[in-house]
Design an enzyme around this catalytic site. Sequence first.
Site, PDB file in Angstrom:
ATOM      1  N   HIS A 111      -3.818   7.083   2.147  1.00  0.00           N
ATOM      2  CA  HIS A 111      -4.125   5.750   1.621  1.00  0.00           C
ATOM      3  C   HIS A 111      -5.526   5.364   2.100  1.00  0.00           C
ATOM      4  O   HIS A 111      -5.884   5.627   3.254  1.00  0.00           O
ATOM      5  CB  HIS A 111      -3.073   4.763   2.150  1.00  0.00           C
ATOM      6  CG  HIS A 111      -3.412   3.331   1.883  1.00  0.00           C
ATOM      7  ND1 HIS A 111      -3.725   2.870   0.628  1.00  0.00           N
ATOM      8  CD2 HIS A 111      -3.514   2.259   2.723  1.00  0.00           C
ATOM      9  CE1 HIS A 111      -3.983   1.575   0.704  1.00  0.00           C
ATOM     10  NE2 HIS A 111      -3.871   1.187   1.960  1.00  0.00           N
ATOM     11  N   CYS A 164       0.815  -1.225   0.000  1.00  0.00           N
ATOM     12  CA  CYS A 164       0.000   0.000   0.000  1.00  0.00           C
ATOM     13  C   CYS A 164       0.843   1.266   0.000  1.00  0.00           C
ATOM     14  O   CYS A 164       0.345   2.346  -0.317  1.00  0.00           O
ATOM     15  CB  CYS A 164      -0.952  -0.010   1.188  1.00  0.00           C
ATOM     16  SG  CYS A 164      -2.112  -1.375   1.101  1.00  0.00           S
ATOM     17  N   ASN A 201     -10.146  -0.596  -0.834  1.00  0.00           N
ATOM     18  CA  ASN A 201      -8.685  -0.482  -0.764  1.00  0.00           C
ATOM     19  C   ASN A 201      -8.080  -1.083  -2.039  1.00  0.00           C
ATOM     20  O   ASN A 201      -8.126  -2.292  -2.234  1.00  0.00           O
ATOM     21  CB  ASN A 201      -8.186  -1.230   0.486  1.00  0.00           C
ATOM     22  CG  ASN A 201      -6.686  -1.123   0.672  1.00  0.00           C
ATOM     23  OD1 ASN A 201      -5.967  -0.671  -0.222  1.00  0.00           O
ATOM     24  ND2 ASN A 201      -6.199  -1.549   1.830  1.00  0.00           N
TER      25      ASN A 201
HETATM   26  O1  UT7 Z   1      -4.031  -1.296   3.316  1.00  0.00           O
HETATM   27  C1  UT7 Z   1      -3.175  -1.965   4.163  1.00  0.00           C
HETATM   28  C2  UT7 Z   1      -3.486  -1.679   5.525  1.00  0.00           C
HETATM   29  N1  UT7 Z   1      -4.717  -2.338   5.931  1.00  0.00           N
HETATM   30  C3  UT7 Z   1      -5.447  -1.743   6.825  1.00  0.00           C
HETATM   31  O2  UT7 Z   1      -5.127  -0.635   7.203  1.00  0.00           O
HETATM   32  C4  UT7 Z   1      -6.627  -2.484   7.425  1.00  0.00           C
HETATM   33  C5  UT7 Z   1      -6.636  -2.279   8.920  1.00  0.00           C
HETATM   34  N2  UT7 Z   1      -7.686  -2.953   9.621  1.00  0.00           N
HETATM   35  C6  UT7 Z   1      -9.007  -2.654   9.483  1.00  0.00           C
HETATM   36  O3  UT7 Z   1      -9.379  -1.863   8.647  1.00  0.00           O
HETATM   37  C7  UT7 Z   1      -9.967  -3.270  10.437  1.00  0.00           C
HETATM   38  O4  UT7 Z   1      -9.273  -3.909  11.493  1.00  0.00           O
HETATM   39  C8  UT7 Z   1     -10.939  -4.308   9.793  1.00  0.00           C
HETATM   40  C9  UT7 Z   1     -11.919  -3.565   8.902  1.00  0.00           C
HETATM   41  C10 UT7 Z   1     -10.156  -5.326   9.002  1.00  0.00           C
HETATM   42  C11 UT7 Z   1     -11.748  -4.977  10.897  1.00  0.00           C
HETATM   43  O5  UT7 Z   1     -12.441  -4.002  11.658  1.00  0.00           O
HETATM   44  P1  UT7 Z   1     -12.346  -4.030  13.251  1.00  0.00           P
HETATM   45  O6  UT7 Z   1     -13.196  -2.946  13.736  1.00  0.00           O
HETATM   46  O7  UT7 Z   1     -10.890  -4.008  13.619  1.00  0.00           O
HETATM   47  O8  UT7 Z   1     -13.007  -5.406  13.568  1.00  0.00           O
HETATM   48  P2  UT7 Z   1     -12.459  -6.590  14.478  1.00  0.00           P
HETATM   49  O9  UT7 Z   1     -11.505  -7.417  13.700  1.00  0.00           O
HETATM   50  O10 UT7 Z   1     -12.011  -6.033  15.795  1.00  0.00           O
HETATM   51  O11 UT7 Z   1     -13.781  -7.399  14.713  1.00  0.00           O
HETATM   52  C12 UT7 Z   1     -14.920  -6.823  15.433  1.00  0.00           C
HETATM   53  C13 UT7 Z   1     -16.073  -7.800  15.316  1.00  0.00           C
HETATM   54  C14 UT7 Z   1     -15.671  -9.254  15.633  1.00  0.00           C
HETATM   55  O12 UT7 Z   1     -16.760  -9.859  16.291  1.00  0.00           O
HETATM   56  P3  UT7 Z   1     -16.773 -10.019  17.884  1.00  0.00           P
HETATM   57  O13 UT7 Z   1     -15.533 -10.806  18.219  1.00  0.00           O
HETATM   58  O14 UT7 Z   1     -16.743  -8.633  18.431  1.00  0.00           O
HETATM   59  O15 UT7 Z   1     -18.056 -10.747  18.130  1.00  0.00           O
HETATM   60  C15 UT7 Z   1     -15.483  -9.866  14.272  1.00  0.00           C
HETATM   61  O16 UT7 Z   1     -15.696 -11.250  14.282  1.00  0.00           O
HETATM   62  O17 UT7 Z   1     -16.575  -7.821  13.971  1.00  0.00           O
HETATM   63  C16 UT7 Z   1     -16.549  -9.156  13.468  1.00  0.00           C
HETATM   64  N3  UT7 Z   1     -16.238  -9.108  12.045  1.00  0.00           N
HETATM   65  C17 UT7 Z   1     -17.179  -8.978  11.091  1.00  0.00           C
HETATM   66  N4  UT7 Z   1     -18.521  -8.908  11.151  1.00  0.00           N
HETATM   67  C18 UT7 Z   1     -19.172  -8.775   9.982  1.00  0.00           C
HETATM   68  C19 UT7 Z   1     -15.014  -9.112  11.456  1.00  0.00           C
HETATM   69  N5  UT7 Z   1     -15.139  -9.004  10.123  1.00  0.00           N
HETATM   70  C20 UT7 Z   1     -16.472  -8.918   9.867  1.00  0.00           C
HETATM   71  C21 UT7 Z   1     -17.226  -8.784   8.685  1.00  0.00           C
HETATM   72  N6  UT7 Z   1     -18.575  -8.719   8.796  1.00  0.00           N
HETATM   73  N7  UT7 Z   1     -16.652  -8.705   7.478  1.00  0.00           N
END
Ligand code: UT7
Length: 335
Positions: free
Chosen positions: A257, A117, A287
Amino acid sequence: MRTRYNARITALGGYVPEHILTNHELEEMVDTNSEWIVSRTGIKERRIVNDAQVATSDLAVKAVARLLDDAKLGPDAIECVIVATSTPDYIMVSTASVVCEKAGLVNAWGVDSNAACSGFLYALTLGASLIESGRYKNVIVIGADKNSAIINYEDRNTCILFGDGAGAVLLEQTTEEEGLIDNVFKTDGCGKEHLIVQAGGSLNPSSIETINNKLNFISQNGRVVFKAAIEGMTQTCKEVFKRNDISSEDIDWLIPHQANLRIIQSVGDNLNIPIEKVKINIDRYGNTTAATIPLCLWDFKNDFKAGDKLLLTAFGAGFSWGASYLIWGKLRGDA
Ligand code: UT7
């Protein structure tokens, strides 16, 4: 005395595939819902290639065609092309080679640069250095990725995030105090396990086992990357301020980004840059890895005027991250 050259952007081109992959379609593919995707990422839809014959080079070539049209230049006028991508057409044969052939850049040499990225920002500085040296009058810098080729559409952690696209800028010589002024870049492989395609390289060549274990796809520890991205982008932007004796009030536009709207908002907040000055198109494209920043520059180029101060910042796999400061100059198309 030797003339001092800066490299300024004089033309732009961008391209995203026509096919739109909506959040509602993803709801049919994995356990997710549109409300979660929009509220947690800001992404409403993304573009993906739906033709197996279309590769990263094809996206790049379409962006270059639009750039040349914008520049009113023929392909034979271009001296060098740098393609930032982490989804090259082939492991061996650079995507730049294919782009030179397909776009008719008969007088150009080209090379790929892979920093995920952060790839476009790094490539922009490499291209600018060629121009600053006085040896090259123009360089095309491309960010292009066909992420759909390395996404597991059964993995909700990643498939909701990524899209395909390409953006290209033409760098040309100027003796004015404008163009790319400075950058602060960092690269640290200790973050590699958190965002990686494990197989297909020299360490883990593709095999039936890597395919079965889905190691040829992107895997990501989202929470770790999220935190590191906000910290890394904020810190390098602040270093750019310090080195150039400027502050957030001097910045007309922040071009971050586009990985997650919440990351973008946090970086803007940390830097005290109001959201109206932050360029955002993640809602439409998701992205697109190396393509996010040039696609943003292309999308919003009509908002920038000569003299505007732009801060570009990215964070990606590696980890790799950084910030670049540039002063917008006149485009070739400007009256
Ligand atoms: O470009 C390169 C750099 N990349 C990035 O900068 C990406 C960085 N990371 C992110 O953008 C975020 O961490 C994500 C969008 C990937 C995830 O968002 P988050 O707010 O960090 O979610 P999380 O992984 O902490 O998960 C929160 C909850 C979990 O459920 P529980 O454990 O709270 O019950 C996950 O299982 O959301 C759940 N979850 C989803 N639910 C619906 C994770 N992915 C999904 C999904 N749909 N796609």
